[in-house]
Design a protein around this motif. Structure first.
Motif, PDB file in Angstrom:
ATOM      1  N   PRO A  20      22.735  92.395  99.962  1.00 54.00           N
ATOM      2  CA  PRO A  20      22.398  91.302 100.576  1.00 54.00           C
ATOM      3  C   PRO A  20      22.301  89.830 100.231  1.00 54.00           C
ATOM      4  O   PRO A  20      22.446  88.718 100.850  1.00 54.00           O
ATOM      5  N   ILE A  21      21.355  90.084  99.850  1.00 52.74           N
ATOM      6  CA  ILE A  21      20.298  89.198  98.658  1.00 52.74           C
ATOM      7  C   ILE A  21      21.741  87.856  97.457  1.00 52.74           C
ATOM      8  O   ILE A  21      21.873  87.153  97.165  1.00 52.74           O
ATOM      9  N   ARG A  22      22.467  89.132  97.122  1.00 53.66           N
ATOM     10  CA  ARG A  22      23.148  88.800  96.284  1.00 53.66           C
ATOM     11  C   ARG A  22      24.936  87.711  96.399  1.00 53.66           C
ATOM     12  O   ARG A  22      24.947  86.734  96.755  1.00 53.66           O
ATOM     13  N   SER A  23      24.984  88.251  97.604  1.00 56.55           N
ATOM     14  CA  SER A  23      26.039  87.912  98.741  1.00 56.55           C
ATOM     15  C   SER A  23      25.343  86.716  99.593  1.00 56.55           C
ATOM     16  O   SER A  23      25.675  85.372  99.200  1.00 56.55           O
ATOM     17  N   ALA A  24      24.352  86.404  99.353  1.00 55.12           N
ATOM     18  CA  ALA A  24      23.335  84.831  99.670  1.00 55.12           C
ATOM     19  C   ALA A  24      23.228  84.095  99.045  1.00 55.12           C
ATOM     20  O   ALA A  24      23.657  82.457  99.433  1.00 55.12           O
ATOM     21  N   PHE A  25      23.179  84.618  98.240  1.00 59.36           N
ATOM     22  CA  PHE A  25      23.263  83.611  96.965  1.00 59.36           C
ATOM     23  C   PHE A  25      24.992  83.107  96.462  1.00 59.36           C
ATOM     24  O   PHE A  25      25.251  81.765  96.578  1.00 59.36           O
ATOM     25  N   ARG A  26      25.777  83.549  97.042  1.00 57.52           N
ATOM     26  CA  ARG A  26      26.975  83.134  96.962  1.00 57.52           C
ATOM     27  C   ARG A  26      27.364  82.379  97.891  1.00 57.52           C
ATOM     28  O   ARG A  26      28.021  81.008  97.987  1.00 57.52           O
ATOM     29  N   ARG A  27      27.013  82.898  99.202  1.00 55.74           N
ATOM     30  CA  ARG A  27      27.350  81.561 100.407  1.00 55.74           C
ATOM     31  C   ARG A  27      26.096  80.485 100.049  1.00 55.74           C
ATOM     32  O   ARG A  27      26.491  79.011 100.216  1.00 55.74           O
ATOM     33  N   ALA A  28      24.669  80.212  99.348  1.00 55.62           N
ATOM     34  CA  ALA A  28      23.857  79.455  99.484  1.00 55.62           C
ATOM     35  C   ALA A  28      24.637  78.416  98.301  1.00 55.62           C
ATOM     36  O   ALA A  28      24.337  77.214  98.081  1.00 55.62           O
ATOM     37  N   VAL A  29      25.582  78.127  97.859  1.00 54.72           N
ATOM     38  CA  VAL A  29      25.810  77.875  96.429  1.00 54.72           C
ATOM     39  C   VAL A  29      26.401  76.437  97.221  1.00 54.72           C
ATOM     40  O   VAL A  29      26.865  75.532  96.190  1.00 54.72           O
ATOM     41  N   SER A  30      27.191  77.115  98.104  1.00 52.93           N
ATOM     42  CA  SER A  30      28.661  76.040  99.227  1.00 52.93           C
ATOM     43  C   SER A  30      27.696  75.843 100.710  1.00 52.93           C
ATOM     44  O   SER A  30      28.764  75.383 100.641  1.00 52.93           O
ATOM     45  N   SER A  31      26.677  75.886 100.263  1.00 52.28           N
ATOM     46  CA  SER A  31      26.033  75.886 101.953  1.00 52.28           C
ATOM     47  C   SER A  31      25.671  74.052 101.471  1.00 52.28           C
ATOM     48  O   SER A  31      24.492  74.014 100.790  1.00 52.28           O
ATOM     49  N   ILE A  32      25.273  73.090 102.763  1.00 50.00           N
ATOM     50  CA  ILE A  32      24.322  71.928 102.889  1.00 50.00           C
ATOM     51  C   ILE A  32      23.289  72.367 102.646  1.00 50.00           C
ATOM     52  O   ILE A  32      22.036  71.980 102.040  1.00 50.00           O
ATOM     53  N   ASP A  33      22.711  73.556 103.162  1.00 48.58           N
ATOM     54  CA  ASP A  33      20.881  74.187 103.172  1.00 48.58           C
ATOM     55  C   ASP A  33      20.799  75.790 102.784  1.00 48.58           C
ATOM     56  O   ASP A  33      20.716  76.410 103.290  1.00 48.58           O
ATOM     57  N   PRO A  34      21.120  75.681 100.942  1.00 50.36           N
ATOM     58  CA  PRO A  34      21.066  76.791 100.458  1.00 50.36           C
ATOM     59  C   PRO A  34      19.638  77.803 100.729  1.00 50.36           C
ATOM     60  O   PRO A  34      19.705  78.915 100.913  1.00 50.36           O
ATOM     61  N   ALA A  35      18.305  76.977 101.300  1.00 50.17           N
ATOM     62  CA  ALA A  35      17.307  77.622 101.618  1.00 50.17           C
ATOM     63  C   ALA A  35      17.755  78.446 102.913  1.00 50.17           C
ATOM     64  O   ALA A  35      16.420  79.434 102.992  1.00 50.17           O
ATOM     65  N   VAL A  36      18.085  77.311 103.810  1.00 48.81           N
ATOM     66  CA  VAL A  36      18.152  78.442 105.095  1.00 48.81           C
ATOM     67  C   VAL A  36      19.227  79.751 104.743  1.00 48.81           C
ATOM     68  O   VAL A  36      18.589  81.204 104.990  1.00 48.81           O
ATOM     69  N   VAL A  37      19.998  79.487 104.113  1.00 47.11           N
ATOM     70  CA  VAL A  37      21.067  80.497 104.019  1.00 47.11           C
ATOM     71  C   VAL A  37      20.237  82.236 103.086  1.00 47.11           C
ATOM     72  O   VAL A  37      19.805  83.480 103.986  1.00 47.11           O
ATOM     73  N   LEU A  38      19.263  82.001 102.217  1.00 52.36           N
ATOM     74  CA  LEU A  38      18.699  82.758 101.563  1.00 52.36           C
ATOM     75  C   LEU A  38      17.427  82.979 102.345  1.00 52.36           C
ATOM     76  O   LEU A  38      17.393  84.831 102.519  1.00 52.36           O
ATOM     77  N   ASP A  39      17.272  82.030 103.538  1.00 54.67           N
ATOM     78  CA  ASP A  39      16.052  82.086 104.374  1.00 54.67           C
ATOM     79  C   ASP A  39      16.509  84.003 105.126  1.00 54.67           C
ATOM     80  O   ASP A  39      15.703  84.732 105.715  1.00 54.67           O
ATOM     81  N   GLY A  40      17.973  83.243 105.582  1.00 56.79           N
ATOM     82  CA  GLY A  40      17.984  85.013 106.473  1.00 56.79           C
ATOM     83  C   GLY A  40      18.111  85.893 106.034  1.00 56.79           C
ATOM     84  O   GLY A  40      17.640  86.978 106.650  1.00 56.79           O
ATOM     85  N   ALA A  41      18.681  86.127 104.842  1.00 52.15           N
ATOM     86  CA  ALA A  41      18.596  87.538 104.216  1.00 52.15           C
ATOM     87  C   ALA A  41      17.381  88.080 104.054  1.00 52.15           C
ATOM     88  O   ALA A  41      16.976  89.004 103.404  1.00 52.15           O
ATOM     89  N   VAL A  42      16.017  87.160 103.769  1.00 55.77           N
ATOM     90  CA  VAL A  42      14.920  87.367 103.849  1.00 55.77           C
ATOM     91  C   VAL A  42      14.990  88.324 104.626  1.00 55.77           C
ATOM     92  O   VAL A  42      13.852  89.237 104.953  1.00 55.77           O
ATOM     93  N   ARG A  43      15.016  87.163 105.703  1.00 58.77           N
ATOM     94  CA  ARG A  43      14.072  87.974 106.987  1.00 58.77           C
ATOM     95  C   ARG A  43      14.846  89.088 107.197  1.00 58.77           C
ATOM     96  O   ARG A  43      14.086  89.838 108.561  1.00 58.77           O
ATOM     97  N   LYS A  44      15.930  89.570 106.879  1.00 55.11           N
ATOM     98  CA  LYS A  44      16.705  90.527 107.558  1.00 55.11           C
ATOM     99  C   LYS A  44      16.218  91.447 106.641  1.00 55.11           C
ATOM    100  O   LYS A  44      17.118  92.637 106.843  1.00 55.11           O
ATOM    101  N   ALA A  45      15.481  91.432 105.104  1.00 55.12           N
ATOM    102  CA  ALA A  45      15.121  92.704 104.313  1.00 55.12           C
ATOM    103  C   ALA A  45      14.686  93.962 105.057  1.00 55.12           C
ATOM    104  O   ALA A  45      13.843  93.590 105.909  1.00 55.12           O
TER     105      ALA A  45
END
Length: 190
Positions: free
Chosen positions: A31-56
């Motif tokens: 899940p976090i590796r997938s979030a890294f891939r999405r984060a680099v194309s996101s306007i707000d990478p921190a939000v993408v990673l926060d989502g993965a951390v919240r679901k951990a």
């Protein structure tokens, strides 16, 4: 590249992880590796990673928090945007290594990189990174033509690249030997 005892232990752990359908170790970091891939194309990478951390899960949480921190530290220094990178396979002497969840980035000067996010706790070192980098380099035309391989030790926000004077022939020989050793240990453990 470990001792015989290390190799036996690693292969035993890999057999348990990959052959036992109830073992979830192989998917612990997905899940976090997938979030890294999405984060680099996101306007707000921190939000993408926060989502993965919240679901951990409880077991994942401290690792994901550390990975999020290291990734954001690296990304804040990286002037780049995400680009698609294909999955691939490196095959050597009966060993198949699947290359997935890689991160593709394009810098402002147009250079592209394929980043292997190393997420484990033990610190990466240049010798181990060189093996990964050479595998990526050999498969680059399938992954992201024209790209340059990078290994990112995410927890420590540290990158590794092959040096210009790296002896690729020696690395290829080392990779072939390590692959043969791994396959021999795998078959012996069967």
């Amino acid at each position: 590249m470990g001792t015989s005892r290390d190799c036996k232990r690693i292969v035993r752990e890999h057999r348990a992880m990959y052959l036992d359908p109830t073992n979830q170790a192989a998917t612990f970091y997905e899940p976090i590796r997938s979030a890294f891939r999405r984060a680099v194309s996101s306007i707000d990478p921190a939000v993408v990673l926060d989502g993965a951390v919240r679901k951990a899960t409880k077991a994942q949480l401290p690792h994901y928090e550390e990975l999020q921190s290291g990734f954001m530290m690296w990304w804040s220094r990286t002037k780049a945007t995400g680009v698609p990178v294909r999955d691939g396979e490196w095959v050597e002497g009966g060993l198949v290594v699947t290359l997935r969840q890689l991160i593709g980035v394009r810098c402002t000067d147009g250079t592209t990189f394929v980043v292997f996010p190393y997420v484990k706790s033990p610190e990466m070192n240049q010798a181990a990174a060189d093996l990964l980098l050479r595998i990526l380099e050999r498969e680059m035309e399938r992954l992201l033509p024209g790209g340059t391989p990078v290994v990112l030790d995410v927890r420590r926000s540290k990158t590794y690249r092959l040096r210009r004077n790296t002896n690729r022939h020696e690395l290829d020989a080392l990779l072939a030997g390590e692959a043969a050793k791994y396959v021999a240990h795998w078959q012996a453990a069967a």
